[in-house]
Design a protein around this motif. Structure first.
Motif, PDB file in Angstrom:
ATOM      1  N   GLY A   1     -17.114  68.412  10.050  1.00  0.00           N
ATOM      2  CA  GLY A   1     -17.643  70.064  10.716  1.00  0.00           C
ATOM      3  C   GLY A   1     -19.237  70.085   9.803  1.00  0.00           C
ATOM      4  N   ALA A   2     -19.987  68.321   9.261  1.00  0.00           N
ATOM      5  CA  ALA A   2     -21.670  69.459   8.360  1.00  0.00           C
ATOM      6  C   ALA A   2     -22.041  69.690   9.082  1.00  0.00           C
ATOM      7  CB  ALA A   2     -21.777  68.168   7.322  1.00  0.00           C
ATOM      8  N   VAL A   3     -22.441  70.497   9.498  1.00  0.00           N
ATOM      9  CA  VAL A   3     -24.077  71.385  10.190  1.00  0.00           C
ATOM     10  C   VAL A   3     -25.093  70.320  10.895  1.00  0.00           C
ATOM     11  CG1 VAL A   3     -25.800  72.713  10.347  1.00  0.00           C
ATOM     12  CG2 VAL A   3     -23.657  73.565   9.764  1.00  0.00           C
ATOM     13  N   ASP A   4     -25.897  69.149   9.232  1.00  0.00           N
ATOM     14  CA  ASP A   4     -26.484  68.587   8.486  1.00  0.00           C
ATOM     15  C   ASP A   4     -25.530  66.979   7.834  1.00  0.00           C
ATOM     16  OD1 ASP A   4     -28.694  66.987   9.346  1.00  0.00           O
ATOM     17  OD2 ASP A   4     -29.382  68.653   9.740  1.00  0.00           O
ATOM     18  N   PHE A   5     -26.315  66.283   7.605  1.00  0.00           N
ATOM     19  CA  PHE A   5     -26.526  64.877   6.983  1.00  0.00           C
ATOM     20  C   PHE A   5     -27.745  65.042   6.261  1.00  0.00           C
ATOM     21  CE2 PHE A   5     -25.536  61.431   4.628  1.00  0.00           C
ATOM     22  CZ  PHE A   5     -24.653  61.689   4.111  1.00  0.00           C
ATOM     23  N   LEU A   6     -27.920  65.300   5.259  1.00  0.00           N
ATOM     24  CA  LEU A   6     -30.015  65.361   4.690  1.00  0.00           C
ATOM     25  C   LEU A   6     -29.177  63.909   3.664  1.00  0.00           C
ATOM     26  CD1 LEU A   6     -30.697  68.693   3.971  1.00  0.00           C
ATOM     27  CD2 LEU A   6     -30.798  67.036   6.199  1.00  0.00           C
ATOM     28  N   THR A   7     -30.632  62.962   3.510  1.00  0.00           N
ATOM     29  CA  THR A   7     -30.496  62.341   2.662  1.00  0.00           C
ATOM     30  C   THR A   7     -31.685  61.675   1.554  1.00  0.00           C
ATOM     31  OG1 THR A   7     -29.771  60.221   4.726  1.00  0.00           O
ATOM     32  CG2 THR A   7     -30.890  59.155   2.661  1.00  0.00           C
ATOM     33  N   LYS A   8     -31.815  62.092   0.511  1.00  0.00           N
ATOM     34  CA  LYS A   8     -32.899  62.419  -0.622  1.00  0.00           C
ATOM     35  C   LYS A   8     -33.356  61.113  -0.471  1.00  0.00           C
ATOM     36  CE  LYS A   8     -29.212  64.475  -4.119  1.00  0.00           C
ATOM     37  NZ  LYS A   8     -28.683  64.443  -4.962  1.00  0.00           N
ATOM     38  N   PRO A   9     -35.292  61.194  -1.076  1.00  0.00           N
ATOM     39  CA  PRO A   9     -35.308  62.644  -1.253  1.00  0.00           C
ATOM     40  C   PRO A   9     -35.429  63.679  -0.219  1.00  0.00           C
ATOM     41  CG  PRO A   9     -36.844  60.981  -1.172  1.00  0.00           C
ATOM     42  CD  PRO A   9     -35.618  60.563  -1.468  1.00  0.00           C
ATOM     43  N   ILE A  10     -35.016  64.834  -0.110  1.00  0.00           N
ATOM     44  CA  ILE A  10     -35.434  65.178   0.657  1.00  0.00           C
ATOM     45  C   ILE A  10     -35.983  66.670   1.628  1.00  0.00           C
ATOM     46  CG2 ILE A  10     -34.166  67.732   2.045  1.00  0.00           C
ATOM     47  CD1 ILE A  10     -31.922  66.434   0.360  1.00  0.00           C
ATOM     48  N   ARG A  11     -36.647  65.969   2.400  1.00  0.00           N
ATOM     49  CA  ARG A  11     -38.263  66.962   3.507  1.00  0.00           C
ATOM     50  C   ARG A  11     -37.858  68.205   3.571  1.00  0.00           C
ATOM     51  NH1 ARG A  11     -39.713  65.941   7.751  1.00  0.00           N
ATOM     52  NH2 ARG A  11     -41.298  67.023   7.357  1.00  0.00           N
ATOM     53  N   ASP A  12     -38.665  69.138   2.378  1.00  0.00           N
ATOM     54  CA  ASP A  12     -38.128  70.413   2.195  1.00  0.00           C
ATOM     55  C   ASP A  12     -38.446  71.292   3.962  1.00  0.00           C
ATOM     56  OD1 ASP A  12     -39.313  70.396  -0.259  1.00  0.00           O
ATOM     57  OD2 ASP A  12     -41.171  70.936  -0.152  1.00  0.00           O
ATOM     58  N   GLN A  13     -38.841  70.651   5.292  1.00  0.00           N
ATOM     59  CA  GLN A  13     -38.835  71.016   6.164  1.00  0.00           C
ATOM     60  C   GLN A  13     -37.862  70.790   6.732  1.00  0.00           C
ATOM     61  OE1 GLN A  13     -41.103  73.687   7.764  1.00  0.00           O
ATOM     62  NE2 GLN A  13     -39.106  74.192   8.981  1.00  0.00           N
ATOM     63  N   ASP A  14     -37.304  69.617   6.056  1.00  0.00           N
ATOM     64  CA  ASP A  14     -35.701  69.284   6.862  1.00  0.00           C
ATOM     65  C   ASP A  14     -34.886  70.279   6.350  1.00  0.00           C
ATOM     66  OD1 ASP A  14     -36.708  67.283   8.725  1.00  0.00           O
ATOM     67  OD2 ASP A  14     -36.074  65.691   6.364  1.00  0.00           O
ATOM     68  N   LEU A  15     -34.356  70.621   4.886  1.00  0.00           N
ATOM     69  CA  LEU A  15     -33.965  71.631   4.410  1.00  0.00           C
ATOM     70  C   LEU A  15     -33.703  72.917   4.805  1.00  0.00           C
ATOM     71  CD1 LEU A  15     -31.719  71.826   2.219  1.00  0.00           C
ATOM     72  CD2 LEU A  15     -33.763  72.756   0.119  1.00  0.00           C
ATOM     73  N   LEU A  16     -34.857  73.562   4.997  1.00  0.00           N
ATOM     74  CA  LEU A  16     -35.187  74.730   5.495  1.00  0.00           C
ATOM     75  C   LEU A  16     -34.613  74.763   6.822  1.00  0.00           C
ATOM     76  CD1 LEU A  16     -38.624  75.181   4.381  1.00  0.00           C
ATOM     77  CD2 LEU A  16     -36.409  76.364   3.049  1.00  0.00           C
ATOM     78  N   ASP A  17     -34.654  73.460   7.471  1.00  0.00           N
ATOM     79  CA  ASP A  17     -34.263  73.672   8.993  1.00  0.00           C
ATOM     80  C   ASP A  17     -32.560  73.614   9.125  1.00  0.00           C
ATOM     81  OD1 ASP A  17     -36.545  73.506  10.187  1.00  0.00           O
ATOM     82  OD2 ASP A  17     -37.140  71.958  10.804  1.00  0.00           O
ATOM     83  N   ALA A  18     -31.632  73.021   8.374  1.00  0.00           N
ATOM     84  CA  ALA A  18     -30.970  72.760   8.100  1.00  0.00           C
ATOM     85  C   ALA A  18     -30.113  73.929   7.907  1.00  0.00           C
ATOM     86  CB  ALA A  18     -30.852  71.139   7.396  1.00  0.00           C
ATOM     87  N   VAL A  19     -30.758  74.544   6.992  1.00  0.00           N
ATOM     88  CA  VAL A  19     -30.361  75.354   6.264  1.00  0.00           C
ATOM     89  C   VAL A  19     -29.801  77.100   6.996  1.00  0.00           C
ATOM     90  CG1 VAL A  19     -30.633  77.931   4.512  1.00  0.00           C
ATOM     91  CG2 VAL A  19     -30.540  75.235   3.567  1.00  0.00           C
ATOM     92  N   ALA A  20     -31.251  76.947   7.494  1.00  0.00           N
ATOM     93  CA  ALA A  20     -31.219  77.996   9.179  1.00  0.00           C
ATOM     94  C   ALA A  20     -30.300  77.882   9.918  1.00  0.00           C
ATOM     95  CB  ALA A  20     -32.602  78.095   9.271  1.00  0.00           C
ATOM     96  N   ALA A  21     -29.816  76.501  10.514  1.00  0.00           N
ATOM     97  CA  ALA A  21     -29.039  75.840  11.191  1.00  0.00           C
ATOM     98  C   ALA A  21     -27.664  77.258  10.746  1.00  0.00           C
ATOM     99  CB  ALA A  21     -29.179  75.302  11.792  1.00  0.00           C
TER     100      ALA A  21
END
Length: 234
Positions: free
Chosen positions: A128-148
């Motif tokens: 059920g995770a909304v997204d899976f981000l691989t480090k180092p994380i791009r700022d926009q990828d984190l912002l988009d995932a958190v917003a979703a």
């Protein structure tokens, strides 16, 4: 993770700091500052960096170094999400995600890892995770995932509030009005309902009018949707 944690979660109090953003800065900033993002990562530098980024766009952020630290917090009574590292000391991120689901804590989760592989990613997303981000994380990828994730929690909360309002309205109906509502929602005409309940057609119309006023249902289709929603929550 033992049963004691479960009890601790059930006894949590809810609090979220009031927004410092003034109304003149607009609705979007007010919405962001009223949301809470929890970041769990054992690397202090990483979690501070992620926290600074999210605070820069006016999210309220709380940081934790482990799953056990997070499990001691007071959850905010506000739209929120969890940014969760897979590799944690003690209980790992996937185990924490599974535990929260098991005890019915519906906090949207964004997983991240510096060692992300396909099986781990698939397992987290299936859980059920909304997204899976691989480090180092791009700022926009984190912002988009958190917003979703925040939008998902907002939608969930709105749905709960809507159902609560429907239940309050439904509680105002008399037993006979509830019978009439069920039959109207099933597609029966007034005459058929009168025969079914052994009452006059005029009485059916009276009850039907009362039901529509109390529930705010202006059509049979709306009444049917309300009935279906209430029935699905029983």
């Amino acid at each position: 993770m033992g049963g004691g944690k479960h009890v601790a979660w059930r006894d949590l109090h809810f609090h979220c700091p009031a927004s410092p953003i003034g109304p003149h800065l607009g609705e979007q900033l007010r919405m962001l500052s009223s949301t809470c993002v929890h970041i769990v990562d054992e690397d202090n530098a990483v979690r501070e960096s992620l926290g600074d980024l999210l605070r820069s766009v006016d999210y309220h952020v709380t940081l934790y170094g482990s799953a056990s630290e997070f499990l001691k917090v007071e959850l905010p009574d506000a739209p929120a999400c969890l940014v969760l590292d897979v590799r944690l000391p003690g209980t790992n991120g996937l185990e924490l995600q599974e535990y929260l689901t098991r005890i019915n804590i519906r906090l949207p989760v964004v997983l991240m890892s510096g060692f992300g592989d396909v099986p781990m990613s698939v397992k987290g997303m299936k859980a059920g995770a909304v997204d899976f981000l691989t480090k180092p994380i791009r700022d926009q990828d984190l912002l988009d995932a958190v917003a979703a994730a925040i939008r998902m929690d907002q939608d969930r909360r709105q749905g709960i509030a809507q159902i609560a309002r429907l239940r309050e309205k439904y509680a105002l109906l008399t037993p006979r009005e509830r019978q009439v509502m069920t039959l109207v929602a099933s597609g029966l005409m007034n005459k058929q309902i009168a025969n079914e309940l052994s009452i006059s057609e005029f009485t059916v119309k009276m009850h039907r009018g009362s039901v529509t006023r109390k529930l705010g249902a202006k059509s049979v289709a709306t009444l049917a949707r309300i009935a279906e929603t209430l029935d699905s929550q029983r």
